[in-house]
Each structure stands twice: as C-alpha cells, then as structure tokens.
Design a protein around this motif. Structure first.
Motif, PDB file in Angstrom:
ATOM      1  N   LEU A   1       1.277  -1.609   0.148  1.00 38.23           N
ATOM      2  CA  LEU A   1       0.102   0.063   0.169  1.00 38.23           C
ATOM      3  C   LEU A   1       0.940   1.593   0.077  1.00 38.23           C
ATOM      4  N   ARG A   2       2.355   0.920   0.525  1.00 37.63           N
ATOM      5  CA  ARG A   2       2.983   2.411   0.549  1.00 37.63           C
ATOM      6  C   ARG A   2       3.432   2.673  -0.930  1.00 37.63           C
ATOM      7  N   GLU A   3       4.019   1.356  -1.341  1.00 37.40           N
ATOM      8  CA  GLU A   3       4.273   1.897  -2.832  1.00 37.40           C
ATOM      9  C   GLU A   3       3.026   1.901  -3.520  1.00 37.40           C
ATOM     10  N   ALA A   4       2.465   1.351  -3.302  1.00 40.50           N
ATOM     11  CA  ALA A   4       1.168   2.691  -4.642  1.00 40.50           C
ATOM     12  C   ALA A   4       1.279   3.130  -4.304  1.00 40.50           C
ATOM     13  N   LEU A   5       1.018   4.024  -2.475  1.00 37.79           N
ATOM     14  CA  LEU A   5       0.875   5.249  -2.732  1.00 37.79           C
ATOM     15  C   LEU A   5       1.554   6.261  -3.130  1.00 37.79           C
TER      16      LEU A   5
ATOM     17  N   LYS B   1       3.828   5.606  -5.776  1.00 38.07           N
ATOM     18  CA  LYS B   1       3.387   5.702  -7.208  1.00 38.07           C
ATOM     19  C   LYS B   1       1.927   6.800  -7.647  1.00 38.07           C
ATOM     20  N   GLU B   2       0.616   6.858  -6.795  1.00 37.61           N
ATOM     21  CA  GLU B   2      -0.472   7.387  -7.329  1.00 37.61           C
ATOM     22  C   GLU B   2       0.614   8.698  -6.730  1.00 37.61           C
ATOM     23  N   LYS B   3       1.616   9.253  -5.592  1.00 37.80           N
ATOM     24  CA  LYS B   3       2.001  10.750  -5.596  1.00 37.80           C
ATOM     25  C   LYS B   3       2.360  11.289  -6.672  1.00 37.80           C
TER      26      LYS B   3
ATOM     27  N   LEU C   1       2.846   9.819 -10.050  1.00 34.85           N
ATOM     28  CA  LEU C   1       1.201  10.359 -11.003  1.00 34.85           C
ATOM     29  C   LEU C   1       0.818  11.409 -11.205  1.00 34.85           C
ATOM     30  N   GLN C   2       0.308  11.873  -9.546  1.00 31.55           N
ATOM     31  CA  GLN C   2      -0.649  13.037  -9.145  1.00 31.55           C
ATOM     32  C   GLN C   2       0.286  14.544  -9.448  1.00 31.55           C
ATOM     33  N   SER C   3       1.952  13.974  -9.309  1.00 29.84           N
ATOM     34  CA  SER C   3       2.771  15.082  -9.629  1.00 29.84           C
ATOM     35  C   SER C   3       2.784  15.298 -11.020  1.00 29.84           C
ATOM     36  N   ASN C   4       3.230  14.352 -11.941  1.00 31.93           N
ATOM     37  CA  ASN C   4       3.135  14.590 -13.246  1.00 31.93           C
ATOM     38  C   ASN C   4       1.745  15.364 -13.786  1.00 31.93           C
ATOM     39  N   LEU C   5       0.920  14.605 -13.502  1.00 37.32           N
ATOM     40  CA  LEU C   5      -0.432  15.147 -14.192  1.00 37.32           C
ATOM     41  C   LEU C   5      -1.084  16.813 -13.354  1.00 37.32           C
ATOM     42  N   LEU C   6       0.652  16.823 -12.373  1.00 36.18           N
ATOM     43  CA  LEU C   6      -0.650  18.759 -11.977  1.00 36.18           C
ATOM     44  C   LEU C   6       0.924  19.947 -13.014  1.00 36.18           C
ATOM     45  N   SER C   7       2.193  18.851 -13.378  1.00 34.36           N
ATOM     46  CA  SER C   7       3.198  19.448 -13.673  1.00 34.36           C
ATOM     47  C   SER C   7       1.982  19.679 -15.026  1.00 34.36           C
ATOM     48  N   GLU C   8       2.004  18.411 -15.943  1.00 33.53           N
ATOM     49  CA  GLU C   8       1.198  18.513 -17.327  1.00 33.53           C
ATOM     50  C   GLU C   8       0.156  19.127 -17.173  1.00 33.53           C
ATOM     51  N   ILE C   9      -0.629  19.684 -16.044  1.00 33.70           N
ATOM     52  CA  ILE C   9      -1.976  20.430 -16.034  1.00 33.70           C
ATOM     53  C   ILE C   9      -1.246  22.030 -16.465  1.00 33.70           C
ATOM     54  N   ARG C  10       0.236  22.382 -15.120  1.00 35.14           N
ATOM     55  CA  ARG C  10       0.626  23.440 -15.734  1.00 35.14           C
ATOM     56  C   ARG C  10       1.638  23.263 -16.784  1.00 35.14           C
ATOM     57  N   SER C  11       1.644  22.960 -18.250  1.00 31.29           N
ATOM     58  CA  SER C  11       1.958  22.406 -18.731  1.00 31.29           C
ATOM     59  C   SER C  11       1.446  23.374 -19.942  1.00 31.29           C
ATOM     60  N   ASN C  12       0.003  22.719 -19.708  1.00 31.31           N
ATOM     61  CA  ASN C  12      -0.909  23.121 -20.823  1.00 31.31           C
ATOM     62  C   ASN C  12      -1.288  24.755 -20.008  1.00 31.31           C
ATOM     63  N   GLU C  13      -1.967  25.127 -19.444  1.00 29.48           N
ATOM     64  CA  GLU C  13      -1.991  26.075 -19.115  1.00 29.48           C
ATOM     65  C   GLU C  13      -1.262  27.720 -19.556  1.00 29.48           C
TER      66      GLU C  13
END
Length: 243
Positions: free
Chosen positions: A42-46, A48-50, A52-64
C-alpha cells in the motif's frame, strides 16, 4: 493388554491434537505476515499515486502555460491584423508614403522654340493637369504626386486668382515634377510606353510646355497626403439601428 491399547490410543490422540494445534498456530501467524506485506505494498502504491499526481499537475501547468501563450499570440495576431488593415487603408487613402515601381514626368517651359518677344509660359493650367491625371488613370496609375503634393480622391485642382492650386498648394513656377506609382514593374513599363505616344505631350507643347517622361524605375517614392481630410455627408451608425 487393554491398558496398553488405551495408552496407545491416548498417545495417538494427543499427537493428533498437538498436530492440529500446531497447524492452527501456523495459520494464525500467516495472516499477520500477509498484512505486513500488504502495508508495504500500500505504501508503494501510495507513492506511485503521488508521483502520478505530481506528473499530472506538472502536465496541467504546462498545458495552462501553453494555452496562455496561445491566447497571447492570438491577441497579438488580432492586433497585428488590425494594424496591417489600417496600414493598407492608409496607403489606399494616400495617407502613407509609399515606394513602388513607376515613372517620373517633368513639366517645363519650352524656351528654345519660342519666338523673340513672346512671353515664356511658366504656369501650367488646371485643365492641363486634370487631363494629364485622367490619362494616367486610364493607364493604371495608382499613386500620383504633383509638385510634391499627393493626389487623392478628394483632391481639388483649380484656378484661384490666375494661380493653379492643388488643395490650396500654389504651383507658381516651373519646372515641376509628377511622380506616378503603379502596382508592378510590368505595369510601369506599359505606362511608360503609352505615355511616350500620349496626347498629353502634344497638349502641353501647344501651351509652350514640354512634358518629358523618364524610363520606368522599380523604386519611385510617392509622398503622403499631408492635408486634413474632411468627411462630409457621413454620420456614425447606432448599433442595432436600421440599416
């Protein structure tokens, strides 16, 4: 003998019970081990999710940022389009200096063929200039300046107190220069050939004036109209009103 059988049976039962207790003990311990492994998973999955979330936020900022840059370019593009349109309209209206292919005409008095005692004509009449302009327009002249004054659609050429005036500018001496601009070099060549055999040359000569035509030039500069333009019979429209 019976006691021996009983003892043997009791021993066998005790062994079986002990074996079952041992199995049950192992069974109780194994879930605890699985739970421990699940926590790490669960810790490892968490993590990975964090990530992924960080990558998504970076991509959103880049698109903005890309959208903001695109919007800025779009606004600049609109402003540039408006500026280009305004510049074109100013050129068409004669409000901008322009360098294009064309020819230059010179109007000067004919002195050598005037009889002694005959006054030298040092003035060109408005009628001659108007006929010259009409002929130039027939041959696709687009930009014209006479004696440094730009000719536009509202230009008035007339005689005031025996002086030829172009929009208030007095032509009081000769020679004068007529600059004629066209769209391209081919049109300039055609204009030159037509003006070489035009009636204007004869009409000017009758008035003891010489009209000479220069060869086509790929770069003639026609000055801008520098008087104020008066707009008559025009009113601003009201948005939503009758057309």
């Amino acid at each position: 003998m019976d006691n021996q059988k009983i003892n043997a049976s009791f021993t066998l039962i005790a062994i079986l019970v002990g074996f079952m207790i041992a199995i049950q003990f192992q069974t109780v311990k194994k879930p605890a081990e699985r739970d421990t492994r699940d926590i790490w998973q669960l810790r490892e999955a968490l993590l990975k999710e964090k990530e992924l979330q960080s990558n998504l936020l970076s991509e959103i900022r880049s698109n903005e940022e890309k959208l903001a840059a695109y919007e800025s370019k779009r606004k600049q593009s609109k402003e540039q389009a408006l500026k280009d349109t305004l510049d074109e309209l100013k050129i068409e209206a004669g409000l901008s200096k322009i360098t294009v292919p064309g020819i230059t005409l010179h109007i000067e008095p004919v002195i050598e063929e005037i009889k002694p005692g005959t006054p030298v004509n040092r003035v060109v009449s408005p009628e001659l200039l108007k006929r010259l302009l009409n002929e130039l327009n027939m041959y696709e002249a687009k930009y014209v300046a006479i004696d440094g004054r730009r000719i536009i659609n509202t230009t008035v050429i007339r005689d005031i107190n025996r002086e030829t005036k172009i929009d208030g500018h007095t032509i009081n001496s000769l020679p004068i220069e007529v600059i004629v601009g066209v769209d391209d070099n081919n049109t300039a060549e055609k204009l030159y050939n037509r003006m070489k055999v035009s009636k204007s040359t004869e009409e000017f000569f009758i008035e003891n004036l010489r009209l000479s035509i220069s060869k086509p030039n790929p770069n003639v500069t026609v000055p801008a109209y520098d008087n104020s333009i008066r707009i008559r019979y025009m009113e601003p429209t009201i948005e939503g009103g009758d057309s």
